[in-house]
Design an enzyme around this catalytic site. Structure first.
Site, mmCIF file in Angstrom:
data_model
loop_
_atom_site.group_PDB
_atom_site.id
_atom_site.type_symbol
_atom_site.label_atom_id
_atom_site.label_comp_id
_atom_site.label_asym_id
_atom_site.label_seq_id
_atom_site.Cartn_x
_atom_site.Cartn_y
_atom_site.Cartn_z
ATOM 1 N N HIS A 129 -7.143 4.473 1.454
ATOM 2 C CA HIS A 129 -6.458 5.244 0.420
ATOM 3 C C HIS A 129 -5.252 4.507 -0.160
ATOM 4 O O HIS A 129 -4.762 4.872 -1.219
ATOM 5 C CB HIS A 129 -6.054 6.638 0.935
ATOM 6 C CG HIS A 129 -4.907 6.660 1.887
ATOM 7 N ND1 HIS A 129 -5.057 6.745 3.257
ATOM 8 C CD2 HIS A 129 -3.570 6.631 1.680
ATOM 9 C CE1 HIS A 129 -3.878 6.783 3.835
ATOM 10 N NE2 HIS A 129 -2.952 6.702 2.895
ATOM 11 N N ASP A 159 -11.189 5.312 6.623
ATOM 12 C CA ASP A 159 -9.967 5.082 5.856
ATOM 13 C C ASP A 159 -9.361 3.713 6.162
ATOM 14 O O ASP A 159 -8.150 3.577 6.347
ATOM 15 C CB ASP A 159 -8.937 6.189 6.113
ATOM 16 C CG ASP A 159 -7.796 6.169 5.093
ATOM 17 O OD1 ASP A 159 -8.017 5.661 3.979
ATOM 18 O OD2 ASP A 159 -6.693 6.646 5.419
ATOM 19 N N SER A 243 1.529 4.329 5.693
ATOM 20 C CA SER A 243 0.079 4.209 5.818
ATOM 21 C C SER A 243 -0.354 2.746 5.839
ATOM 22 O O SER A 243 0.037 1.960 4.984
ATOM 23 C CB SER A 243 -0.609 4.906 4.647
ATOM 24 O OG SER A 243 -0.600 6.291 4.811
#
Length: 397
Positions: A129, A159, A243
């Site tokens: 993402h 992911d 992230s």
């Protein structure tokens, strides 16, 4: 969630440290105590080096404190980088002139971890993402050096994404640990770029709060749970921009890729990371093949729960006791399912002797328990009769 959408005051000297014999002796005693320099409050955990100096009549004390955390951060932080997602800037419809090639602008910033260097090339793992939708990807090293990155592959289910950059200016590479041996309460360190590059290399500490947590994921944002991701839970602060960053154990080893947090008013301190043991085979496939080689039955499917009750009896002719299953909407020509004789509107209820009640359960079993080339035994209802099929799994299309 994940990536971010982008001196002391003067004092009055009067009356301080008068040059009396008592004051000099006190100062000498202070120097004598501190100058030896190194104390070990807990062996192997914390050390401090202190010196004193008289400045303008004031006594100052400079202390350098080192600990296991500071040493680990010093050794590993250069392996954590910023990852900028660049996309074409939208044109102003009222501008007098428009450019055919719109200049790229930053759509978001996340983090990444350098996990390998091979010759003049370095490889970075981050979250899918973080780079999703990017037209260009820019990597920023800890010293501010910017490098154009190539996206080698992405995987929406885990992911994860792998990037390639020139390795000339890279010297620090993260060492993989073993996430299978982690225990609740074990100390960890998170390094990343919360809120973007302004706070690059931020360090937070905490513990492993839980292992093997299952978190529902809505991959296509349609409000339906598509996947359950197995993650590590930590109370180390994970913020937007973290992230793709590193979760590190007390040995300085990479044991997780920070991915998300649970952000609710009633919840505090629940950060989630992809276990490195889960990530390694995905990283390998993305680096070498550009995609993850997952098995496919060759069918388009739908949860039986989404079929209105009247159609279950009138069109599917299902027995009343069948409440869960997966409806085959269509069969791909030339696939394993087609070769096995499966047809549209078959209702799958069992795989390899195990009941399956939803698309999620089917996908979890298929992706976690089988491999391309395996023979899958399937039971499905057709016109009210339970039939058996054996189909060979092929690569996902």
């Amino acid at each position: 969630m994940g990536y971010y959408n982008s001196s002391e005051p003067k004092r009055n000297k009067k009356g301080y440290f008068a040059s009396s014999f008592t004051g000099l002796m006190a100062g000498a005693l202070l120097v004598g105590v501190i100058l030896p320099g190194v104390t070990d409050t807990e062996p192997g955990n914390t050390e401090s080096a202190s010196t004193t100096e008289a400045v303008s009549g004031l006594q100052t004390n400079s202390t350098i404190v080192t600990s296991d955390v500071t040493e680990i951060v010093e050794e590993t932080s250069d392996a954590v980088v910023g990852v900028s997602n660049l996309q074409a800037a939208q044109q102003n419809p009222f501008a007098s002139q428009t450019s055919k090639d719109a200049e790229s602008q930053e759509a978001g910033v996340g983090s990444g971890v350098i996990y390998k260097k091979d010759g003049d090339t370095a490889y970075i793992v981050t979250n899918n993402h973080v780079v999703e939708g990017a037209e260009e990807v820019m990597v920023t090293l800890s010293d501010g050096t910017e490098l154009d990155a190539k996206v080698l592959g992405t995987d929406i289910w885990t992911d994860l994404a792998v990037l390639e950059v020139p390795g000339d200016s890279i010297s620090t590479v993260a060492e993989f640990g073993d996430s299978s041996v982690l225990q609740a309460g074990e100390p960890v360190i998170a390094i990343g770029n919360p809120l973007g590059l302004q706070f690059s290399g931020s360090v937070t500490t905490g513990v492993i709060s839980g292992t093997e947590r299952l978190v529902p994921i809505d991959v296509n944002q349609d409000g339906t749970e598509d996947w359950q991701s197995e993650v590590l839970q930590t109370d180390a602060a994970i913020s937007p921009g973290n992230s793709g960053g590193a979760l590190i154990n007390a040995e300085g080893q990479l044991i997780g890729i920070n991915s998300m947090k649970i952000a609710q008013d009633a919840v505090e301190g629940i950060g989630l990371a992809i276990p490195v043991n889960t990530a390694i085979p995905i990283i390998s496939d993305l680096e070498t093949e550009g995609a993850v080689d997952r098995p496919s039955m060759g069918v388009a499917i739908l949860d039986l729960a989404e079929v209105p009750a009247q159609y279950r009896s009138s069109q599917l002719n299902l027995p009343a006791e069948v409440e869960g299953g997966i409806v085959v909407e269509s069969v791909v020509e030339g696939s394993g399912a087609a070769a096995a004789g499966m047809k549209d509107f078959d209702v799958i209820v069992e795989m390899d002797g195990k009941p399956v009640n939803s698309v999620l359960e089917l996908r979890q079993y298929l992706y976690n328990e089988t491999e391309v080339g395996d023979t899958l035994k399937v039971k499905a209802y057709r016109n009210g009769e339970l039939q058996s099929f054996e189909l060979k799994l092929t690569e996902s299309i």
